[in-house]
Enzyme design. Structure first.
Site, PDB file in Angstrom:
ATOM      1  CD  GLU A  79      -3.628   3.826  -9.296  1.00 51.75           C
ATOM      2  OE1 GLU A  79      -4.538   4.314  -9.869  1.00 51.75           O
ATOM      3  OE2 GLU A  79      -2.656   4.339  -8.835  1.00 51.75           O
ATOM      4  CD  GLN A  88      18.991  -1.764 -29.260  1.00 54.23           C
ATOM      5  OE1 GLN A  88      18.852  -2.137 -28.205  1.00 54.23           O
ATOM      6  NE2 GLN A  88      20.079  -2.316 -30.306  1.00 54.23           N
ATOM      7  CB  ILE A  98      -0.990   0.076   1.173  1.00 52.16           C
ATOM      8  CG1 ILE A  98      -1.785  -1.374   1.181  1.00 52.16           C
ATOM      9  CG2 ILE A  98      -2.063   1.108   1.040  1.00 52.16           C
ATOM     10  CD1 ILE A  98      -2.503  -1.627  -0.258  1.00 52.16           C
TER      11      ILE A  98
HETATM   12  C1  LIG Z   1       4.639  -0.703  -6.322  1.00 45.05           C
HETATM   13  C2  LIG Z   1       3.297  -1.258  -6.236  1.00 45.05           C
HETATM   14  C3  LIG Z   1       2.475  -0.393  -5.410  1.00 45.05           C
HETATM   15  C4  LIG Z   1       1.165  -0.671  -5.200  1.00 45.05           C
HETATM   16  N1  LIG Z   1       0.167   0.370  -4.611  1.00 45.05           N
HETATM   17  C5  LIG Z   1      -0.982  -0.119  -4.314  1.00 45.05           C
HETATM   18  C6  LIG Z   1      -1.818   0.602  -3.269  1.00 45.05           C
HETATM   19  O1  LIG Z   1      -1.480   1.872  -3.126  1.00 45.05           O
HETATM   20  N2  LIG Z   1      -3.101   0.434  -3.181  1.00 45.05           N
HETATM   21  C7  LIG Z   1      -3.528  -1.148  -3.333  1.00 45.05           C
HETATM   22  O2  LIG Z   1      -4.650  -1.458  -3.024  1.00 45.05           O
HETATM   23  N3  LIG Z   1      -2.575  -1.720  -4.286  1.00 45.05           N
HETATM   24  C8  LIG Z   1      -1.415  -1.481  -4.539  1.00 45.05           C
HETATM   25  N4  LIG Z   1      -0.608  -2.118  -5.364  1.00 45.05           N
HETATM   26  C9  LIG Z   1      -1.084  -3.520  -5.756  1.00 45.05           C
HETATM   27  C10 LIG Z   1      -1.428  -3.354  -7.420  1.00 45.05           C
HETATM   28  O3  LIG Z   1      -2.767  -2.792  -7.674  1.00 45.05           O
HETATM   29  C11 LIG Z   1      -1.605  -5.110  -8.004  1.00 45.05           C
HETATM   30  O4  LIG Z   1      -0.281  -5.379  -7.755  1.00 45.05           O
HETATM   31  C12 LIG Z   1      -2.401  -5.092  -9.147  1.00 45.05           C
HETATM   32  O5  LIG Z   1      -3.833  -4.693  -8.866  1.00 45.05           O
HETATM   33  C13 LIG Z   1      -2.307  -6.486  -9.613  1.00 45.05           C
HETATM   34  O6  LIG Z   1      -2.684  -7.490  -8.880  1.00 45.05           O
HETATM   35  P1  LIG Z   1      -1.520  -8.759  -8.447  1.00 45.05           P
HETATM   36  O7  LIG Z   1      -0.283  -7.940  -8.261  1.00 45.05           O
HETATM   37  O8  LIG Z   1      -1.729  -9.451  -7.083  1.00 45.05           O
HETATM   38  O9  LIG Z   1      -1.558  -9.333  -9.814  1.00 45.05           O
HETATM   39  P2  LIG Z   1      -2.473 -10.871  -9.769  1.00 45.05           P
HETATM   40  O10 LIG Z   1      -3.975 -10.549  -9.649  1.00 45.05           O
HETATM   41  O11 LIG Z   1      -2.041 -12.055  -9.229  1.00 45.05           O
HETATM   42  O12 LIG Z   1      -2.176 -11.156 -11.620  1.00 45.05           O
HETATM   43  C14 LIG Z   1      -1.228 -11.797 -12.055  1.00 45.05           C
HETATM   44  C15 LIG Z   1      -1.316 -11.990 -13.536  1.00 45.05           C
HETATM   45  O13 LIG Z   1      -2.546 -12.566 -13.905  1.00 45.05           O
HETATM   46  C16 LIG Z   1      -3.250 -11.714 -14.684  1.00 45.05           C
HETATM   47  N5  LIG Z   1      -4.742 -11.994 -14.282  1.00 45.05           N
HETATM   48  C17 LIG Z   1      -5.325 -12.122 -13.173  1.00 45.05           C
HETATM   49  N6  LIG Z   1      -6.701 -12.045 -13.466  1.00 45.05           N
HETATM   50  C18 LIG Z   1      -7.005 -12.130 -14.784  1.00 45.05           C
HETATM   51  C19 LIG Z   1      -8.096 -12.348 -15.552  1.00 45.05           C
HETATM   52  N7  LIG Z   1      -9.338 -12.515 -14.869  1.00 45.05           N
HETATM   53  N8  LIG Z   1      -8.016 -12.528 -16.861  1.00 45.05           N
HETATM   54  C20 LIG Z   1      -6.754 -12.431 -17.482  1.00 45.05           C
HETATM   55  N9  LIG Z   1      -5.634 -12.206 -16.677  1.00 45.05           N
HETATM   56  C21 LIG Z   1      -5.812 -12.024 -15.161  1.00 45.05           C
HETATM   57  C22 LIG Z   1      -2.859 -10.289 -14.441  1.00 45.05           C
HETATM   58  O14 LIG Z   1      -3.116  -9.650 -15.463  1.00 45.05           O
HETATM   59  C23 LIG Z   1      -1.473 -10.676 -14.250  1.00 45.05           C
HETATM   60  O15 LIG Z   1      -0.767 -10.347 -15.421  1.00 45.05           O
HETATM   61  C24 LIG Z   1       0.764  -1.878  -5.692  1.00 45.05           C
HETATM   62  C25 LIG Z   1       1.558  -2.691  -6.260  1.00 45.05           C
HETATM   63  C26 LIG Z   1       2.842  -2.398  -6.454  1.00 45.05           C
HETATM   64  C27 LIG Z   1       3.731  -3.496  -6.993  1.00 45.05           C
END
Ligand SMILES: Cc1cc2nc3c(=O)[nH]c(=O)nc-3n(C[C@H](O)[C@H](O)[C@H](O)COP(=O)(O)OP(=O)(O)OC[C@H]3O[C@@H](n4cnc5c(N)ncnc54)[C@H](O)[C@@H]3O)c2cc1C
Length: 396
Positions: A367, A340, A158
């Site tokens: 996001e 590059q 977060i």
């Molecule tokens: C540096 C950083 C800052 C962040 N800040 C915040 C914040 O302030 N508040 C907050 O709440 N969150 C925050 N996040 C979380 C961020 O929003 C999530 O990482 C993002 O929404 C993706 O979720 P995940 O990483 O769990 O990926 P996952 O949901 O595990 O997805 C993994 C892969 O599967 C794919 N996938 C998943 N479901 C599907 C589907 N139905 N169809 C096709 N493909 C799919 C995704 O596109 C991705 O390629 C942050 C993350 C990072 C790394």
């Protein structure tokens, strides 16, 4: 139709450009290397009005429109995306839900007295260990007990949640189960010093290294019943709307980073001599620069169109997703081509483009990933074509 900015929008953009190029860009490499949160820069940005940009003036903000905010964010991110994401997460994720869904008392107290235009930062906690893209899988719970919400669970990654100037977070919790078996999700405001609310250590990241992210833990954390944001059970809709606007802003951040890649590539192409002339004279290099410039121009226009629609109270969800996907992928290609054009020099940690190349990937993830945004775009196309078909049928 015209493409001119208003005087006010130009003023914000120019102020951001001057400040970012003068005070942020010269320190960006060091901030990244030391992974230190830039308190002094954020304090100056607060004084200049950037950290309250879209918050109404009556609640301590600057009252800028959404176009102006995105223009400023592009300029700040062109200098450093760690500072860009700090501003973006504070405004788009922290303040905007309170502006959009909060009661008058919540706005007066949290925006006007606690946050005060950025003197305190605000975070938005949606993501959990098992609830990323599928945020409906939220496992953090909140139960109403003697006029207080008792929160248990955790959040992950977060942004702005653990700085010395963080005022608190708005989190999404499960407050019940609906008749259809789906979770009832509610947004709840949790001030930083609430007993039972703690933060874990920050993360080792490849980009946004001078920005602040932590895991959040809630153990019988109690907040007053009135700290619910808007209405009970509206959390799902609220975070979808919050993310729509956030996607435009992440797209603006991507445009800023892509522009920084082009800035560096142009300079290097003019300066680097091979075969007795500047490499900028080779058509292969010129075509790369031209492609970068075209894609950046397109991305910027997409951001501004989505922001313009939002400022007019029109639907902008599809345009937001389009801008997010296209601008983040533009930035990725721009970073790749900038390296590059730098040749081996671009692979050295001392070069700005190596840092941009490391930083750019997160824009396709945060996001809403590119996959999920493409789904949103496709769904809206299919829905529209189904509606058109229905209208045609009714007209016959
Ligand atoms: C540096 C950083 C800052 C962040 N800040 C915040 C914040 O302030 N508040 C907050 O709440 N969150 C925050 N996040 C979380 C961020 O929003 C999530 O990482 C993002 O929404 C993706 O979720 P995940 O990483 O769990 O990926 P996952 O949901 O595990 O997805 C993994 C892969 O599967 C794919 N996938 C998943 N479901 C599907 C589907 N139905 N169809 C096709 N493909 C799919 C995704 O596109 C991705 O390629 C942050 C993350 C990072 C790394």
């Amino acid at each position: 139709m015209h493409f001119d900015l208003t005087d006010e929008q130009r003023r914000w953009r120019d102020l951001a450009r001057d400040f970012a190029q003068g005070e942020i860009r010269p320190r960006a490499a060091q901030l990244d290397r030391e992974q230190k949160f830039p308190y002094d820069i954020i304090a100056k940005m607060t004084d200049l009005g950037f950290m309250g940009m879209t918050v109404p003036q009556e609640y301590g903000g600057s009252g800028g429109d959404f176009v102006a905010y995105n223009l400023a964010l592009e300029e700040i991110s062109r200098a450093d995306t760690s500072v860009g994401i700090t501003m973006e997460a504070h405004i788009s994720l922290g303040c905007s839900p309170i502006v959009g869904f909060g009661t008058r008392e919540q706005k007066e107290y949290f925006l006007g007295e606690v946050i005060k235009g950025g003197r305190k930062l605000w975070a938005f906690g949606l993501t959990e260990e098992n609830a990323g893209t599928d945020a409906g899988g939220t496992q953090t719970t909140a139960e109403l007990e003697d006029g207080r919400w008792v929160i248990n669970g955790s959040k992950k990654w977060i942004t702005n949640s653990g700085t010395d100037i963080t005022g608190g977070a708005t989190i999404i919790a499960r407050t019940g189960t609906r008749e259809n078996g789906k979770p009832e999700l509610t947004a709840i405001i949790v001030p930083q010093e609430t007993p039972g609310y703690t933060r874990g250590p920050g993360y080792e990241k490849t980009g946004w290294r001078a920005s602040d992210q932590h895991p959040l833990y809630f153990e019988d954390c109690r907040v007053p019943e009135e700290y619910i944001l808007g209405e009970r059970g509206k959390g799902f809709r609220q975070f979808l709307q919050t993310l729509d606007a956030g996607r435009v802003a992440v797209a603006a951040l991507s445009v800023g980073l892509a522009q920084a890649c082009l800035d560096e590539a142009l300079q290097r192409a003019r300066e680097r001599q091979q075969f007795g002339r500047a490499i900028a004279e080779f058509q292969a290099i010129q075509f790369k620069l031209a492609d970068m410039a075209m894609e950046i121009e397109l991305s910027r226009n997409m951001v501004l169109k989505a922001a313009w629609l939002k400022d007019r109270g029109r639907r902008f969800g599809r345009e937001a997703s389009m801008a997010k996907v296209f601008a983040s992928e533009t930035a990725k290609r721009a970073a790749d081509q900038a390296v590059q054009i730098h040749g081996g020099e671009g692979f050295m940690e001392t070069s700005a483009v190596a840092r941009y190349w490391r930083q750019v990937k997160i824009n396709e993830i945060g996001e809403g990933t590119s996959e999920i945004n493409r789904q949103i775009i496709a769904r809206s196309l299919l829905q529209e074509s189904a509606e058109e078909a229905k209208e045609k049928m009714l007209a016959q």
